[in-house]
Design a protein around this motif. Structure first.
Motif, PDB file in Angstrom:
ATOM      1  N   GLY A  82       0.803  -1.216   0.000  1.00 29.77           N
ATOM      2  CA  GLY A  82       0.000   0.000   0.000  1.00 29.77           C
ATOM      3  C   GLY A  82       0.831   1.257   0.000  1.00 29.77           C
ATOM      4  N   ILE A  83       0.388   2.211   0.821  1.00 31.56           N
ATOM      5  CA  ILE A  83       1.012   3.524   0.849  1.00 31.56           C
ATOM      6  C   ILE A  83       2.443   3.461   1.345  1.00 31.56           C
ATOM      7  N   GLU A  84       2.830   2.359   1.998  1.00 35.85           N
ATOM      8  CA  GLU A  84       4.196   2.216   2.497  1.00 35.85           C
ATOM      9  C   GLU A  84       5.205   2.204   1.353  1.00 35.85           C
ATOM     10  N   ALA A  85       4.741   1.995   0.141  1.00 37.96           N
ATOM     11  CA  ALA A  85       5.647   2.020  -1.017  1.00 37.96           C
ATOM     12  C   ALA A  85       6.266   3.398  -1.210  1.00 37.96           C
ATOM     13  N   VAL A  86       5.613   4.420  -0.638  1.00 38.03           N
ATOM     14  CA  VAL A  86       6.183   5.767  -0.729  1.00 38.03           C
ATOM     15  C   VAL A  86       7.540   5.827  -0.037  1.00 38.03           C
ATOM     16  N   GLY A  87       7.812   4.902   0.861  1.00 37.07           N
ATOM     17  CA  GLY A  87       9.103   4.860   1.540  1.00 37.07           C
ATOM     18  C   GLY A  87      10.274   4.605   0.615  1.00 37.07           C
ATOM     19  N   LEU A  88       9.990   4.237  -0.624  1.00 34.06           N
ATOM     20  CA  LEU A  88      11.062   4.014  -1.597  1.00 34.06           C
ATOM     21  C   LEU A  88      11.479   5.294  -2.324  1.00 34.06           C
ATOM     22  N   THR A  89      10.717   6.367  -2.124  1.00 35.92           N
ATOM     23  CA  THR A  89      11.002   7.593  -2.868  1.00 35.92           C
ATOM     24  C   THR A  89      12.363   8.227  -2.541  1.00 35.92           C
ATOM     25  N   PRO A  90      12.907   8.104  -1.316  1.00 35.43           N
ATOM     26  CA  PRO A  90      14.255   8.679  -1.113  1.00 35.43           C
ATOM     27  C   PRO A  90      15.294   8.085  -2.050  1.00 35.43           C
ATOM     28  N   TYR A  91      15.153   6.786  -2.345  1.00 33.29           N
ATOM     29  CA  TYR A  91      16.079   6.153  -3.275  1.00 33.29           C
ATOM     30  C   TYR A  91      15.916   6.726  -4.680  1.00 33.29           C
ATOM     31  N   LEU A  92      14.668   6.958  -5.068  1.00 31.88           N
ATOM     32  CA  LEU A  92      14.420   7.544  -6.387  1.00 31.88           C
ATOM     33  C   LEU A  92      15.033   8.945  -6.490  1.00 31.88           C
ATOM     34  N   GLY A  93      14.814   9.750  -5.449  1.00 33.38           N
ATOM     35  CA  GLY A  93      15.340  11.114  -5.459  1.00 33.38           C
ATOM     36  C   GLY A  93      16.857  11.160  -5.451  1.00 33.38           C
ATOM     37  N   ALA A  94      17.480  10.328  -4.604  1.00 34.21           N
ATOM     38  CA  ALA A  94      18.943  10.325  -4.529  1.00 34.21           C
ATOM     39  C   ALA A  94      19.558   9.868  -5.855  1.00 34.21           C
ATOM     40  N   PHE A  95      19.005   8.777  -6.416  1.00 33.07           N
ATOM     41  CA  PHE A  95      19.544   8.267  -7.672  1.00 33.07           C
ATOM     42  C   PHE A  95      19.344   9.286  -8.795  1.00 33.07           C
ATOM     43  N   SER A  96      18.197   9.918  -8.812  1.00 33.44           N
ATOM     44  CA  SER A  96      17.914  10.907  -9.850  1.00 33.44           C
ATOM     45  C   SER A  96      18.880  12.080  -9.776  1.00 33.44           C
ATOM     46  N   ALA A  97      19.049  12.636  -8.571  1.00 36.38           N
ATOM     47  CA  ALA A  97      19.891  13.824  -8.416  1.00 36.38           C
ATOM     48  C   ALA A  97      21.354  13.530  -8.708  1.00 36.38           C
ATOM     49  N   LEU A  98      21.793  12.328  -8.366  1.00 38.27           N
ATOM     50  CA  LEU A  98      23.219  12.019  -8.494  1.00 38.27           C
ATOM     51  C   LEU A  98      23.602  11.383  -9.826  1.00 38.27           C
TER      52      LEU A  98
END
Length: 346
Positions: A82-98
């Motif tokens: 469920g909504i706990e999948a949002v916990g993966l967004t830090p990985y998306l943001g870090a990978f995107s920015a770097l």
């Protein structure tokens, strides 16, 4: 191409953050799922972690597709946790920015930062999550911005260095060619006058022309290679003979030992260019070279300065060299006639 330590070991730094995948893993075990669904979700999380690490370590050139794959894997866990999948967004943001290349990284990072807002729909997502995810994404974004600024600054420094080198070569080639061609012209004119009057002297002048041409060729090659260093003693020895060929008397006041050793190469260039200008423009009969601890002065009794003559490449090159050494180039009328070129150095 040799990789930097960051490029070699960034996957290790990225791997440390995978410890936070503990939360979606725990949520997977706590969720009311069948054995097949639980296994599939755990496999998806493992694939997410693997793709995340490989994106840093191996698939650096395919960072944008890797980010899209991470988004797809993250969404694939939503039916189970469920909504706990949002916990993966830090990985998306870090990978995107770097890792994601420009200009796409700005859009993918913005999307990664907005995705956590989906958690507000559920109403029960912990507030501290936002205090963690946005600073992480912001920190990685700051690293990317500073890295791009550093690359841009390095590129600018390289362009400035290339421009400075081109200007150096242009100045040196102008000085060498101007001086040598002027000397060759004077010697050739003198030899032509002496052919009938004094054949032996004319032959000596022709031999001198050959030697001057060979020396000029060697100096041009050394200039292009950045190896040439003018010698003040050599210039002082050659100046009286060169001026004498043009019927100009030379007087030298002071000695090389009176000058600052740090500036002798610069003074040699100034002396060479000043004498070349005398031969070309002054129509002088006498030239005085003065050496001192503060610099050098070359004075002639020729036609003097004319407002109609703009500053040419030679004077401009001298002024640039002297200014770069922290000195001053002064151009004034001689007494009572002629021109005085003076260089004052610290």
């Amino acid at each position: 191409m040799t990789q930097s330590p960051w490029e070699r070991w960034t996957w290790v730094v990225a791997g440390v953050w995978l410890v936070f995948l503990t939360y979606p893993v725990v949520e997977t075990f706590q969720a009311d799922l069948s054995a097949v669904a639980r296994a599939a979700t755990l496999a998806t999380l493992a694939a997410f972690a693997g793709v995340y690490l490989l994106g840093f370590a191996v698939w650096r050139r395919h960072a944008l597709p890797v980010w899209c794959a991470l988004v797809a894997l993250g969404l694939a866990t939503a039916p189970a946790i469920g909504i706990e999948a949002v916990g993966l967004t830090p990985y998306l943001g870090a990978f995107s920015a770097l890792m994601v290349p420009a200009p796409w990284w700005r859009w993918t990072t913005a999307i990664s930062a907005v995705l956590p807002l989906v958690s507000l729909i559920g109403g029960g997502f912990p507030a501290f999550f936002f205090l963690m995810v946005w600073p992480i994404i912001g920190f990685c974004t700051a690293i990317r911005v500073f890295a791009e600024l550093d690359v841009r600054a390095a590129r600018t420094r390289a362009e400035l260095a290339l421009t400075a080198e081109r200007e150096r070569v242009a100045r040196d080639v102008h000085d060498v060619l101007g001086h040598s061609l002027t000397a060759l012209a004077i010697k050739a004119e003198l030899a032509s006058r002496l052919v009938d009057l004094d054949p032996a002297r004319a032959r000596a002048e022709l031999d001198s022309i050959q030697e001057t041409a060979r020396q000029a060729l060697a100096e041009i090659r050394a200039t292009v290679g950045g190896l040439r260093a003018a010698g003040l003693e050599d210039e002082l020895r050659s100046v009286p003979g060169l001026l004498a060929d043009a019927g100009i008397d030379t007087r030298v006041r002071g000695e090389v030992a009176d000058t600052d050793p740090r500036h002798r190469a610069l003074l040699a260039w100034v002396l060479r260019e000043s004498v070349t200008n005398v031969l070309r423009h002054a129509r002088a009969s006498h030239v005085t070279v003065e050496l001192s601890s503060t610099g050098l002065a070359v004075t002639d009794d020729g036609t003097g300065l004319s407002g109609a003559h703009a500053e040419g490449n030679g004077l401009r090159g001298m002024r640039e060299r002297v200014s770069a050494a922290g000195g001053t180039l002064l151009l004034a009328h001689g007494e009572p006639t002629g021109t005085r070129v003076e260089v004052r150095l610290p």
